[in-house]
Design an enzyme around this catalytic site. Structure first.
Site, PDB file in Angstrom:
ATOM      1  N   TRP A  30       0.829  -1.210   0.000  1.00 39.32           N
ATOM      2  CA  TRP A  30       0.000   0.000   0.000  1.00 39.32           C
ATOM      3  C   TRP A  30       0.868   1.266   0.000  1.00 39.32           C
ATOM      4  CZ3 TRP A  30      -0.424  -4.049   3.416  1.00 39.32           C
ATOM      5  CH2 TRP A  30       0.215  -3.912   4.632  1.00 39.32           C
ATOM      6  N   GLU A  43      -5.610   1.116   5.505  1.00 40.69           N
ATOM      7  CA  GLU A  43      -5.758   1.539   6.905  1.00 40.69           C
ATOM      8  C   GLU A  43      -6.921   0.810   7.580  1.00 40.69           C
ATOM      9  OE1 GLU A  43      -3.803   3.118   8.856  1.00 40.69           O
ATOM     10  OE2 GLU A  43      -2.353   3.637   7.320  1.00 40.69           O
ATOM     11  N   THR A  49      -4.837  -5.383  13.067  1.00 40.90           N
ATOM     12  CA  THR A  49      -4.190  -6.494  12.360  1.00 40.90           C
ATOM     13  C   THR A  49      -2.788  -6.091  11.911  1.00 40.90           C
ATOM     14  OG1 THR A  49      -6.407  -6.955  11.495  1.00 40.90           O
ATOM     15  CG2 THR A  49      -4.621  -8.247  10.581  1.00 40.90           C
ATOM     16  N   LEU A  86      -9.798 -12.250   8.039  1.00 41.39           N
ATOM     17  CA  LEU A  86      -9.212 -11.034   8.615  1.00 41.39           C
ATOM     18  C   LEU A  86      -9.916 -10.630   9.903  1.00 41.39           C
ATOM     19  CD1 LEU A  86      -8.443  -8.126   6.078  1.00 41.39           C
ATOM     20  CD2 LEU A  86      -6.930  -9.119   7.774  1.00 41.39           C
ATOM     21  N   GLY A  87     -11.180 -11.055  10.064  1.00 43.50           N
ATOM     22  CA  GLY A  87     -11.922 -10.717  11.269  1.00 43.50           C
ATOM     23  C   GLY A  87     -12.451  -9.284  11.235  1.00 43.50           C
ATOM     24  N   TYR A 126      -9.567   7.814  13.867  1.00 45.09           N
ATOM     25  CA  TYR A 126      -8.276   7.264  13.438  1.00 45.09           C
ATOM     26  C   TYR A 126      -8.195   7.160  11.911  1.00 45.09           C
ATOM     27  CZ  TYR A 126      -4.625   4.224  12.040  1.00 45.09           C
ATOM     28  OH  TYR A 126      -3.543   3.734  11.358  1.00 45.09           O
ATOM     29  N   ASP A 144      -2.671   5.297  16.834  1.00 43.05           N
ATOM     30  CA  ASP A 144      -3.127   3.901  16.891  1.00 43.05           C
ATOM     31  C   ASP A 144      -2.407   3.203  18.051  1.00 43.05           C
ATOM     32  OD1 ASP A 144      -0.549   3.538  16.002  1.00 43.05           O
ATOM     33  OD2 ASP A 144      -1.074   2.140  14.386  1.00 43.05           O
TER      34      ASP A 144
END
Ligand code: SF4
Length: 364
Positions: A30, A43, A49, A86-87, A126, A144
């Site tokens: 990215w 993001e 993660t 990924l949840g 965020y 974060d």
């Protein structure tokens, strides 16, 4: 005079951080360019993660949805399928909804001003600060988990990083240090430093570019920061999972789109209130849940899965359909599918563990 000294120290801090980042920054997909859509997707995926886990998901997502219009036009199912594993699936649902809103209300242009971007589904403080600073170089500081840990040590800040007021304390600290000429680079550098050097355990202070500014290090108390509130014990939810087979096809159910794990598929589940039910009671409960007459064949095993607010303990039962319609209550979508088609549906994490138990019995 004091202000000049403070400003000079801040400049020095920013310069050391920037020099370190120029040499140490990881090449991540990215970061190939700063297109707002790519920054936004990355993001969102990176919340909760690690970068290494996100990378293959990001690449697959970009291959299928190279721009925001592709995502807006796609079915939610397809976006969820690419997110599988990924949840925190609400992130995917919100991103998909937000892409539609951008197309419908902003002519497909991601808003570059804070109030309009912040209004999009799933965009909290965020995400807004990260995307606007990295993609548009706007002066918003991010805080974060990695940055909060770094700030807690730099300032010897006593507020626990998992306290409900933590954002109110740490964001202004991040803002004090922000390099307003290069906010996107600065924010990425802070996150990178927190991730690679100022690690949760055994920070690499020897190679830290901002060691001279670190109060925890100068006092020899880095291992005491950040402060954390002790985690509350989470409740345990005991459930049954009924894997119901009929002539080689398995019953799967889609969860309602709103709420936890919304839009994802699963084998029918039900609460097992006291955690202990007799075999006939289980058969009756499953029949009531599904509207089917079933025969309980065998217990495949137990699945445990942790969520933020509870822990799941699920007994997985292989059952055979004996009769009744395949219609479930509550308007949920249901399907009978073959094992070869499992991979076409997005199942949530606990179900991935059910598959492991089911695998040896699939083609019996
Ligand atoms: Fe973190 Fe150590 Fe650097 Fe302080 S000196 S910011 S504790 S890595």
């Amino acid at each position: 005079m004091k202000e000049a000294t403070t400003a000079a120290r801040r400049d020095e801090f920013q310069n050391r951080l920037a020099t370190w980042f120029a040499a140490a920054r990881r090449e991540l997909p990215w970061r190939e360019n700063r297109h707002p859509y790519r920054v936004w997707v990355s993001e969102v995926m990176l919340q909760q993660t690690r970068a290494a886990a996100v990378t293959p998901y990001f690449l697959r997502f970009m291959e299928r949805f190279p721009d925001l219009h592709n995502l807006a036009e796609a079915d939610l199912d397809e976006a969820l399928k690419l997110w599988e594993g990924l949840g925190y699936y609400a992130r995917a649902r919100n991103l998909h909804r937000a892409a539609k809103v951008v197309v419908e209300q902003h002519r497909g242009m991601i808003p570059s001003d804070y109030p309009r971007f912040r209004k999009l589904p799933g965009v909290g403080e965020y995400i807004a600060a990260a995307v606007l600073s990295i993609a548009f170089d706007q002066p918003y500081a991010v805080a974060d988990g990695n940055v909060k840990r770094l700030l807690a040590r730099l300032f010897r800040e006593e507020t626990p990083v998992n306290h409900s007021r933590a954002d109110k304390i740490y964001r202004p600290l991040a803002d004090q240090l922000l390099n307003r000429a290069h906010p996107g680079m600065h924010n990425q550098a802070m996150m990178e430093l927190g991730s690679l050097v100022c690690r949760p355990r055994q920070p690499d202070c020897l190679h830290c570019p901002v060691r001279a500014f670190c109060r925890a290090h100068s006092a020899g108390v880095t291992d005491e920061f950040p402060r954390r509130l002790e985690k509350k014990q989470v409740p345990i939810h005991k459930m049954l999972c009924a894997v119901i087979v009929d002539q080689g096809q398995y019953l799967v159910v889609r969860r309602p789109e709103t709420g936890m794990l919304g839009g994802l598929w699963e084998f029918p589940t039900l609460l097992q209130p006291n955690g202990r039910m007799s075999r006939p009671a289980k058969e009756r409960a499953i029949a009531q849940r599904t509207g089917l007459t079933i025969q309980l064949d065998k217990k495949l095993g137990m699945v445990e899965h942790g969520y933020t607010h509870f822990r799941l303990q699920m007994e997985v039962l292989l059952c055979r359909r004996r009769g009744g319609p395949a219609q479930l209550e509550g308007g949920e979508r249901t399907r009978w599918i073959q094992p070869d088609d499992f991979s076409r549906y997005a199942f949530h994490g606990a179900m991935q563990k059910v598959f492991l138990l089911l695998k040896p019995f699939l083609y019996e």
